[in-house]
Design a protein around this motif. Structure first.
Motif, short mmCIF file in Angstrom:
data_model
loop_
_atom_site.label_atom_id
_atom_site.label_comp_id
_atom_site.label_asym_id
_atom_site.label_seq_id
_atom_site.Cartn_x
_atom_site.Cartn_y
_atom_site.Cartn_z
N THR A 132 -11.03 6.82 -5.61
CA THR A 132 -11.89 5.68 -5.27
C THR A 132 -11.54 5.13 -3.90
N ILE A 133 -10.26 4.96 -3.62
CA ILE A 133 -9.83 4.41 -2.34
C ILE A 133 -10.03 5.44 -1.22
N ALA A 134 -9.84 6.72 -1.55
CA ALA A 134 -9.95 7.78 -0.54
C ALA A 134 -11.38 8.05 -0.12
N GLU A 135 -12.35 7.80 -1.01
CA GLU A 135 -13.74 8.16 -0.73
C GLU A 135 -14.28 7.55 0.57
N PRO A 136 -14.16 6.23 0.80
CA PRO A 136 -14.67 5.70 2.07
C PRO A 136 -13.87 6.19 3.28
N LEU A 137 -12.60 6.49 3.09
CA LEU A 137 -11.81 7.02 4.20
C LEU A 137 -12.31 8.40 4.63
N LYS A 138 -12.73 9.19 3.65
CA LYS A 138 -13.26 10.52 3.96
C LYS A 138 -14.66 10.45 4.54
N ARG A 139 -15.50 9.59 3.94
CA ARG A 139 -16.91 9.55 4.35
C ARG A 139 -17.13 8.76 5.64
N THR A 144 -9.81 14.08 6.76
CA THR A 144 -9.83 15.23 5.85
C THR A 144 -8.45 15.81 5.60
N ASP A 145 -7.50 15.53 6.49
CA ASP A 145 -6.14 16.03 6.31
C ASP A 145 -5.52 15.39 5.07
N LYS A 146 -5.06 16.21 4.15
CA LYS A 146 -4.56 15.73 2.86
C LYS A 146 -3.37 14.80 3.02
N LYS A 147 -2.45 15.15 3.92
CA LYS A 147 -1.26 14.33 4.11
C LYS A 147 -1.63 12.97 4.68
N GLU A 148 -2.50 12.96 5.70
CA GLU A 148 -2.91 11.70 6.30
C GLU A 148 -3.68 10.83 5.30
N LEU A 149 -4.53 11.48 4.51
CA LEU A 149 -5.32 10.75 3.52
C LEU A 149 -4.40 10.11 2.48
N GLU A 154 -2.00 5.32 0.05
CA GLU A 154 -0.79 4.64 -0.45
C GLU A 154 -0.51 3.36 0.33
N ALA A 155 -0.81 3.36 1.63
CA ALA A 155 -0.60 2.16 2.43
C ALA A 155 -1.56 1.05 2.02
N VAL A 156 -2.81 1.40 1.77
CA VAL A 156 -3.80 0.40 1.33
C VAL A 156 -3.44 -0.13 -0.05
N ALA A 157 -3.01 0.77 -0.94
CA ALA A 157 -2.60 0.34 -2.28
C ALA A 157 -1.45 -0.66 -2.20
N ALA A 158 -0.52 -0.42 -1.28
CA ALA A 158 0.59 -1.35 -1.10
C ALA A 158 0.10 -2.70 -0.58
N GLN A 159 -0.93 -2.67 0.27
CA GLN A 159 -1.48 -3.92 0.80
C GLN A 159 -2.03 -4.81 -0.28
N VAL A 160 -2.62 -4.21 -1.31
CA VAL A 160 -3.23 -5.00 -2.38
C VAL A 160 -2.32 -5.09 -3.60
N ASP A 161 -1.04 -4.73 -3.43
CA ASP A 161 -0.06 -4.80 -4.51
C ASP A 161 -0.44 -3.96 -5.72
N LEU A 162 -1.01 -2.78 -5.45
CA LEU A 162 -1.34 -1.85 -6.53
C LEU A 162 -0.22 -0.81 -6.60
N VAL A 190 -11.19 0.84 5.06
CA VAL A 190 -11.77 1.23 6.36
C VAL A 190 -11.66 0.11 7.39
N GLU A 191 -10.90 -0.95 7.05
CA GLU A 191 -10.64 -2.07 7.96
C GLU A 191 -11.94 -2.72 8.47
N PRO A 192 -12.74 -3.28 7.57
CA PRO A 192 -14.01 -3.89 7.98
C PRO A 192 -13.80 -5.19 8.74
N LYS A 193 -14.81 -5.57 9.49
CA LYS A 193 -14.80 -6.86 10.17
C LYS A 193 -15.36 -7.97 9.28
N LEU A 194 -16.30 -7.60 8.39
CA LEU A 194 -16.90 -8.56 7.47
C LEU A 194 -16.78 -8.03 6.05
N LEU A 195 -16.19 -8.84 5.18
CA LEU A 195 -16.06 -8.48 3.78
C LEU A 195 -16.90 -9.44 2.95
#
Length: 342
Positions: A132-139, A144-149, A154-162, A190-195
């Motif tokens: 779910t988190i990876a989908e917008p990063l890919k699209r 597409t690099d598996k390691k970078e993805l 994992e970094a975003v999950a840490a940001q939201v305490d998941l 994806v680091e949006p400007k407006l949420l």
């Protein structure tokens, strides 16, 4: 400072053709031949002439009872549905002219993200939290690099305490609060400007709500995002938002700084909403009770106040003339015959 989002005279109307016996082709033919009655197609005014701005780093609250047009407005701003007229300018570009079906290919799709109201229904049951988190990063980011993805997820999950251990789980294996974190992570990945936050805590337990709200405040400070916060919980809006707009039957009836709206409301409808807050110290501690039912949003009279009939201050002139926009202060206005300048 130039506005991040500028909405001008935005409208969303629905043509209600084919809704009853009178729309039968034979009846329409007889009516056209035998009577002088105008062949009128009813129109539902879901959003009707809304204008406002959101500045960079600002939190704007959107409040109003169910059916006032909040969700329809949010859908247009998130470019999930198309407008009838008006403009939606984001960072100077009129994104309202881009059809919603192809907006996913625009660069602004990355800059505008939404957290949906129901954390349960807005997750794909076949996707793990990682997917779910990876989908917008890919699209949207083209990663597409598996390691970078994996690192980004994992970094975003840490940001939201998941917790990292939950990234392999499916939605049915998560609690309500955990699903909410996945929804938020998907939007901020994806680091949006407006949420756009469409009642993000309404389906959660009270104890979980407090934790998620604290997380949203932290994310806004860390990422510098602007928020459009839609909620029925006025206490939360007062806590989180810099400014507030109040909607009633498709129109904005009051707008201003949050503290002014809650301590010095100028519109009778706003006063009624705030007086309903438990232990409210506003409006003289007296509950403002509204009688009657809301008017129909179908073909509303343009020469009458839409709140007339429920308004405790209503007079005959309210049924004969549309209310004016009155500037209470330089950045606070109300659309009412009885609003007064400070």
């Amino acid at each position: 400072m130039s506005a991040l989002l500028e909405v001008d005279d935005l409208k969303k109307h629905y043509v209600l053709a084919g809704q009853g016996p009178s729309d039968n082709p034979l009846i329409r033919w007889v009516r056209s031949r035998m009577t002088s009655a105008e062949d009128h197609t009813p129109i539902l005014h879901a959003v009707d002439g809304v204008s406002f701005e959101i500045n960079p780093g600002e939190s704007l609250g959107l409040v109003g009872e169910s059916g006032c047009g909040k969700s329809t407005l949010v859908g247009m701003l998130a470019r999930l549905s198309d407008k009838s007229s008006g403009s939606i300018r984001f960072a100077g570009k009129d994104i309202g002219e881009v059809p919603s079906k192809v907006f996913h290919a625009e660069p602004e799709r990355t800059d505008i993200q939404i957290v949906f109201q129901d954390p349960h229904e807005s997750l794909n049951p076949r996707f793990t939290s990682f997917d779910t988190i990876a989908e917008p990063l890919k699209r949207l980011k083209g990663i597409t690099d598996k390691k970078e993805l994996t690192e980004r997820v994992e970094a975003v999950a840490a940001q939201v305490d998941l917790p990292k251990m939950l990234l392999s789980r499916f939605p049915h294996q998560l609690s309500g609060g955990q699903k909410a974190r996945v929804n938020i992570a998907r939007a901020v990945a994806v680091e949006p400007k407006l949420l756009i936050l469409d009642e993000p805590t309404s389906a959660l337990d009270v104890s979980v709500q407090a934790v998620i709200l604290k997380l949203l405040v932290q994310l806004k400070n860390d990422l510098g995002m602007s928020y459009l916060f839609v909620s029925h919980d006025l206490n939360v809006v007062r806590l989180l938002c810099d400014r507030v707009i109040v909607m009633y039957l498709g129109q904005i009836v009051e707008s201003g700084p949050a503290e002014e709206i809650f301590t010095k409301p100028a519109h009778p409808y706003t006063k009624a909403l705030i007086s309903a807050i438990p232990n409210s110290a506003v409006v003289g501690n007296q509950r403002v009770r509204l009688t009657g039912d809301p008017k129909s949003p179908i073909d509303p009279d343009p020469n009458a106040c839409r709140f007339h009939g429920r308004c405790p201050m209503g007079e005959d002139k309210c049924a004969r003339a549309a209310p004016p926009k009155v500037d209470v202060t330089s950045d606070h206005y109300a659309v009412c015959h009885f609003a007064q300048s400070a």
